[in-house]
Scaffold this active site. Structure first.
Site, PDB file in Angstrom:
ATOM      1  N   HIS A  23       0.823  -1.216   0.000  1.00  0.00           N
ATOM      2  CA  HIS A  23       0.000   0.000   0.000  1.00  0.00           C
ATOM      3  C   HIS A  23       0.860   1.270   0.000  1.00  0.00           C
ATOM      4  O   HIS A  23       0.335   2.356  -0.180  1.00  0.00           O
ATOM      5  CB  HIS A  23      -0.925  -0.011   1.213  1.00  0.00           C
ATOM      6  CG  HIS A  23      -2.344   0.368   0.916  1.00  0.00           C
ATOM      7  ND1 HIS A  23      -2.896   0.418  -0.353  1.00  0.00           N
ATOM      8  CD2 HIS A  23      -3.355   0.730   1.761  1.00  0.00           C
ATOM      9  CE1 HIS A  23      -4.163   0.781  -0.276  1.00  0.00           C
ATOM     10  NE2 HIS A  23      -4.461   0.985   0.993  1.00  0.00           N
ATOM     11  N   ASN A  71      -6.858   6.018   3.980  1.00  0.00           N
ATOM     12  CA  ASN A  71      -8.299   6.203   3.829  1.00  0.00           C
ATOM     13  C   ASN A  71      -8.748   7.658   3.952  1.00  0.00           C
ATOM     14  O   ASN A  71      -9.895   7.968   3.655  1.00  0.00           O
ATOM     15  CB  ASN A  71      -9.058   5.352   4.852  1.00  0.00           C
ATOM     16  CG  ASN A  71      -8.876   3.875   4.591  1.00  0.00           C
ATOM     17  OD1 ASN A  71      -8.279   3.465   3.605  1.00  0.00           O
ATOM     18  ND2 ASN A  71      -9.374   3.064   5.499  1.00  0.00           N
ATOM     19  N   ASP A  96      -0.504   2.600  -5.366  1.00  0.00           N
ATOM     20  CA  ASP A  96      -0.488   1.157  -5.646  1.00  0.00           C
ATOM     21  C   ASP A  96      -1.797   0.725  -6.292  1.00  0.00           C
ATOM     22  O   ASP A  96      -2.834   1.343  -6.073  1.00  0.00           O
ATOM     23  CB  ASP A  96      -0.294   0.380  -4.346  1.00  0.00           C
ATOM     24  CG  ASP A  96      -1.433   0.609  -3.360  1.00  0.00           C
ATOM     25  OD1 ASP A  96      -2.219  -0.330  -3.121  1.00  0.00           O
ATOM     26  OD2 ASP A  96      -1.546   1.733  -2.825  1.00  0.00           O
ATOM     27  N   ASN A 117      -8.996   2.903  -1.667  1.00  0.00           N
ATOM     28  CA  ASN A 117      -9.591   3.792  -0.667  1.00  0.00           C
ATOM     29  C   ASN A 117      -8.948   5.176  -0.631  1.00  0.00           C
ATOM     30  O   ASN A 117      -9.623   6.165  -0.355  1.00  0.00           O
ATOM     31  CB  ASN A 117      -9.546   3.149   0.717  1.00  0.00           C
ATOM     32  CG  ASN A 117     -10.547   2.029   0.851  1.00  0.00           C
ATOM     33  OD1 ASN A 117     -11.561   2.002   0.159  1.00  0.00           O
ATOM     34  ND2 ASN A 117     -10.268   1.078   1.721  1.00  0.00           N
TER      35      ASN A 117
END
Length: 191
Positions: A23, A71, A96, A117
């Site tokens: 991530h 997020n 990513d 997200n």
């Protein structure tokens, strides 16, 4: 005459426990851009991110890593965009993408956030998705594996050389984007 500002934002999660996870591909690319430009990003609490400003002739390049966690990336991006008054065509997001095979790089002029997200947060905060982006493929999780565990996991030893090349390629592509625009970046960066 005011310099044109180019904003490059790499997405990831702050903290050592997230370093070098799937991530954090955006942060990996930003590390390379810091080295390329000889700068070090510093925390800017009002912007909710770490930034570095690079004068480059008639341009100014602003590098940023949001420190809001993935997020909530959009909170930082919204503040940055307002602070620097950057139009969509001079803002680049690097992140990513599990929908691309490991090591693949894709450059796009715009598009929806997909399942990411961080990109969803940016789209929600800005109210649009016209910004340009570089996606770094990390591959999808094996069948039955939890998505969060996959994206917050580390690369297998055999994936690391491939991913290092992808991060290098994405950073080089970001420089092409600054110097020659999105169309050239798409021609040179997609592989």
């Amino acid at each position: 005459m005011a310099k044109e500002i180019y904003l490059i934002i790499g997405l990831g999660n702050p903290g050592k426990q997230y370093a070098h996870t799937r991530h954090n591909a955006g942060f990996e690319v930003m590390d390379r851009l810091e080295k390329r430009f000889g700068v070090k990003m510093k925390k800017k609490l009002l912007l909710q991110g770490a930034t570095a400003e690079i004068p480059d002739g008639e341009k100014k390049i602003v590098l940023c890593e949001p420190l809001t966690f993935m997020n909530r990336s959009g909170e930082c991006v919204k503040r940055l965009k307002a602070r620097f008054q950057v139009p969509d065509e001079r803002m680049l997001i690097i992140y990513d993408d599990i929908d691309l095979p490991p090591g693949k790089v894709r450059v796009r002029k715009n598009g929806g956030p997909g399942t990411h997200n961080g990109m969803r947060s940016i789209a929600e905060q800005l109210g649009e998705t016209n910004f340009q982006r570089i996606r770094v493929g990390t591959g999808d999780r094996p069948a039955g594996q939890d998505l969060a565990a996959w994206v917050l996991g580390h690369y297998a030893a055999e994936e690391k050389p491939l991913m290092e090349k992808a991060f290098d390629r994405a950073a080089e592509t970001a420089v092409v984007w600054i110097e020659e625009g999105i169309d050239k970046a798409m021609m040179k960066g997609n592989y």
